[in-house]
Motif scaffolding. Structure first.
Motif: not given
Length: 244
Positions: A102, A118, A115, A104, A70
């Motif tokens: 994604t 993923k 979390r 976070k 990532w």
């Protein structure tokens, strides 16, 4: 009375001990749930998510689909729930390449992260839509088709349809050109032209122009050839015979 006071003191101490734990638990970010992803242009991808608790910042990551690593591209404050990634030299978006994103959640006070998904959400960009089509007709029935430059292209693909027939591909030109000469249009009907952007690296087409551009092509008029010599007079033969 002493036992009662001792019990009250014990309860007070326990309450004090529990306060930091509860505050710390509340400050830990929750899990970010991704909402949607969309390629909004040939060099831009938008990602949306739902806000979560205990967050001071959201950190956006991306990677080439299938990669394990990532790449962090942006940190936003907790008021945001959407981000549009624009291609840059540091964080490129290659047309046709699939990318996964994604998000976070992060709390800078506790320095803890929540979390995150993923698997993320995946999309790709395509060449920009071609606009600004124009068409002109020359005296020898050549149609000159032109258009505005479109981003994310290596080539332009030109299609033509005659009246209501299905469009056919008639040419592919380099993206350095924004015009094409159709020297063989269909005569006697309306010719409609469409131009699509194309990126050769991942063999991906852009959307075509919304309506195309149309032009009526007349049939060529073939002039009657002039005679090269005068026809013989039918009476000449008779005159020759009479003199014989």
């Amino acid at each position: 009375m002493k036992k009662k006071n001792l019990l009250l003191m014990l309860l007070a101490v326990m309450a004090l001990l529990l306060i930091p734990i509860s505050v710390q638990a509340a400050a830990k970010p929750g899990t970010v749930k991704l909402s949607s992803i969309k390629a909004v242009d040939y060099n831009k991808i938008n990602i949306k998510w739902k806000k979560t608790s205990g967050t001071t910042n959201y950190i956006i990551y991306y990677k080439e689909a299938g990669s394990k690593k990532w790449i962090k591209i942006k940190t936003l404050d907790n008021t945001k729930s959407s981000y549009t990634h624009t291609s840059s030299s540091k964080y490129p978006i290659v047309v046709g390449q699939k990318y996964t994103y994604t998000v976070k959640a992060y709390n800078k006070k506790t320095k803890k992260s929540g979390r995150y998904s993923k698997t993320g959400l995946t999309t790709r960009t395509i060449p920009a839509t071609v606009y600004g089509l124009g068409a002109g007709l020359t005296g020898d029935n050549t149609v000159n088709v032109s258009w505005n430059p479109a981003g994310g292209t290596t080539h332009y693909v030109i299609y033509r349809k005659a009246n209501d027939s299905a469009p056919i591909k008639i040419a592919t030109v380099s993206s350095k050109y924004t015009k094409y000469e159709d020297k063989n249009p269909v005569e006697g009907v309306t010719n409609t032209y469409f131009v699509f952007g194309y990126s050769s690296k991942f063999k991906v087409y852009g959307d075509g122009s919304n309506t195309g551009v149309s032009i009526k092509v007349k049939k060529k008029v073939t002039p009657t050839p002039e005679p090269t010599s005068k026809p013989e007079n039918p009476g000449d033969d008779n005159n020759d015979n009479n003199h014989g």
